[in-house]
Every structure is written in structure tokens, then in C-alpha cells.
Design a protein around this motif. Structure first.
Motif, short mmCIF file in Angstrom:
data_model
loop_
_atom_site.label_atom_id
_atom_site.label_comp_id
_atom_site.label_asym_id
_atom_site.label_seq_id
_atom_site.Cartn_x
_atom_site.Cartn_y
_atom_site.Cartn_z
N UNK A 87 0.82 -1.22 0.00
CA UNK A 87 0.00 0.00 0.00
C UNK A 87 0.86 1.27 0.00
N UNK A 88 2.09 1.16 0.52
CA UNK A 88 2.96 2.33 0.57
C UNK A 88 3.96 2.38 -0.58
N UNK A 92 3.02 3.15 -8.98
CA UNK A 92 1.73 2.50 -9.18
C UNK A 92 1.85 1.22 -10.01
N UNK A 93 2.75 1.24 -11.01
CA UNK A 93 2.90 0.07 -11.87
C UNK A 93 3.45 -1.12 -11.08
N UNK A 94 4.45 -0.84 -10.25
CA UNK A 94 5.01 -1.92 -9.43
C UNK A 94 3.97 -2.43 -8.45
N UNK A 99 0.29 -6.80 -6.79
CA UNK A 99 -1.09 -7.23 -6.49
C UNK A 99 -1.54 -8.30 -7.47
N UNK A 100 -1.16 -8.18 -8.73
CA UNK A 100 -1.53 -9.18 -9.72
C UNK A 100 -0.87 -10.52 -9.41
#
Length: 268
Positions: A87-88, A92-94, A99-100
Motif C-alpha cells: 500500500x505504501x 503505481x505500476x510496481x 497485487x496481480x
């Protein structure tokens, strides 16, 4: 939210009946003195007594509980820290990539995960048994904990952390006094879910268990292959009741937390 229509209620009742009827059928015949599931003769507790008189079975129960508790505790700790790290992440891409990958682990078939761990343990020379089962259960439980904790982290306003920082709180204080208390419902949800997954898992455990060590799911499968007995019914009924107790305990905790939050929110 509006009330369900009559066809929707009938459909929902049918789904629950299909899901739960076999379970209650199994539990019902666990009290049958006839020894078969073809006709109920008389009420008896001898099959439950057979479960508790079987020392080997009790050891297997103890093994299952120890693995479930240890894997749930360790995976919850790692999963919570992992969710906070995700979350921190500033990139955004990483973050989306991580998450994927976490989601892929959840939706991957248990057979693939079990076979992968079997190959890994064989390659590095790890003896199959308690350690291999524990590591495997921790591994497949971590993504579950992450998924349960992330929504609470996403709900948390960054202003809470900013306010704590302005008041001179250290990184440790922010983690232990701000973040952890706020996401506590998600932590307990992840723990209970990891615990039930570990208790119920068969596919992964079947691959990584070795001679001299077994869990309940693998033992029930072995007993069933040797021939269906009502001792299996009794054992399965006990497992179902334990799982039901965990679910009700989690529900009670959530309701209590929601009530306390509501009371706290009304204070001036």
C-alpha cells in the motif's frame, strides 16, 4: 437494499440445500448404530468414541491443529507486513504488478501449488513431513491475508499518519499505535481465513506430506480409500463443527468490533 423476490428466495434456498444437505446427511448417519449409511437403526455415540479412542488419530488431529495455528500466525504476520509494504509503494505500476502476482497465487489450482512445492523440496533436499507441510501452508495463506488486510489499509486516511508524524511519533509508533489498531478487523479476518484454509487443505498437503506425518484431510482420504466407515462420518462431523465454530467466532468478533466502532463514533 430491497427484499428478494420469491423466485430469488427459492433459488437461494435451493443452493443452500444442495450445499448443506450432504453434510447433514453425513452427520445424521454418524449416530447410526447399524454401521452403514443405507438405513438408520438406532442412535449411538460409538463412532465418536472410536475417534477419541484412536491414539493415532488424536496425534493426527494434534498435528493438524499445530500446523494450522503456526501457519496462520506466521502467514498473518508476513501478510500484514506485505500488505502495508504494497500500500505504501509509490510506483503505481510496481504496486499493481505485485497485487496481480498475489492474485495469481490465490486463483492458482492447489494441484499446481502442491506439485511445485514437491519439486522444490525434492530439489533442495528437504525431507517431507512437518516442516514441508508448514512451509507450504504458510506460503498459500500469505496471499489470502494480504487480500483481507488491503481493503482496511485502503480505507485508512493518510491524514492519520500525517497527524501522528506531526505529533512526533516514530515509524514504529505509527505502525503499532495507528496502522495496526485501525486494520485489526482485517488482521483477524485474515488469521481466521488462513486457519480454516490450513485445517481444510488436502491437495497441497497431499503432495508435501511424508511418511510418519499426516493431517486430518489426508488421513480421511486414506481411510475412505480403505472403505467407508461411520468413523469417517464422526470425524468429518467434528471437523465441520470446529470450522463452524471458527466462522461464528469471527462473525461475533466482527459484530463486536462494529458495535464498539459505532459507540466510539458517537462520542463528541
Amino acid at each position: 437494499m430491497g427484499k428478494l423476490s420469491k423466485p430469488a428466495r427459492i433459488y437461494l434456498a435451493s443452493v443452500f440445500f444442495i450445499l448443506y444437505a450432504p453434510i447433514f446427511y453425513l452427520i445424521f448417519y454418524s449416530f447410526n448404530s447399524g454401521g452403514t449409511m443405507s438405513g438408520f437403526e438406532d442412535f449411538t455415540l460409538e463412532h465418536y468414541a472410536a475417534v477419541f479412542n484412536d491414539s493415532r488419530l488424536l496425534i493426527i488431529v494434534l498435528n493438524t491443529v499445530i500446523v494450522a495455528l503456526l501457519s496462520a500466525l506466521i502467514s498473518t504476520t508476513i501478510g500484514v507486513l506485505g500488505a502495508i509494504g504494497i500500500i505504501f509503494l509509490r510506483n503505481r505500476k510496481i504496486r499493481n504488478a505485485v497485487l496481480s502476482l498475489n492474485t495469481v497465487l490465490i486463483v492458482s489450482p492447489d494441484v499446481i501449488i502442491g506439485a511445485s512445492f514437491l519439486i522444490l523440496f525434492t530439489m533442495i533436499g528437504v525431507k517431507l513431513g512437518f516442516a514441508s507441510v508448514l512451509v507450504s501452508h504458510i506460503a498459500f495463506s500469505i496471499p489470502i491475508v494480504v487480500i483481507m488486510v488491503l481493503p482496511k489499509l485502503q480505507e485508512m486516511s493518510s491524514s492519520l499518519i500525517d497527524a501522528a508524524t506531526d505529533l512526533g511519533a516514530s515509524q514504529r509508533d505509527i505502525l503499532t499505535r495507528v496502522i495496526i489498531p485501525y486494520i485489526k478487523p482485517g488482521i483477524f479476518a485474515g488469521f481466521f481465513l488462513a486457519l480454516t484454509y490450513s485445517l481444510d487443505d488436502f491437495a497441497v498437503t497431499f503432495f508435501v506430506t511424508g511418511n510418519g506425518f499426516a493431517t486430518l484431510s489426508v488421513e480421511i482420504y486414506s481411510m475412505a480409500r480403505a472403505g467407508i466407515t461411520l468413523t469417517i462420518n464422526a470425524l468429518s462431523a467434528l471437523i465441520f463443527l470446529v470450522t463452524l465454530g471458527l466462522v461464528l467466532g469471527y462473525y461475533f468478533f466482527n459484530q463486536r468490533s462494529a458495535t464498539n466502532a459505532g459507540i466510539g463514533g458517537t462520542r463528541p
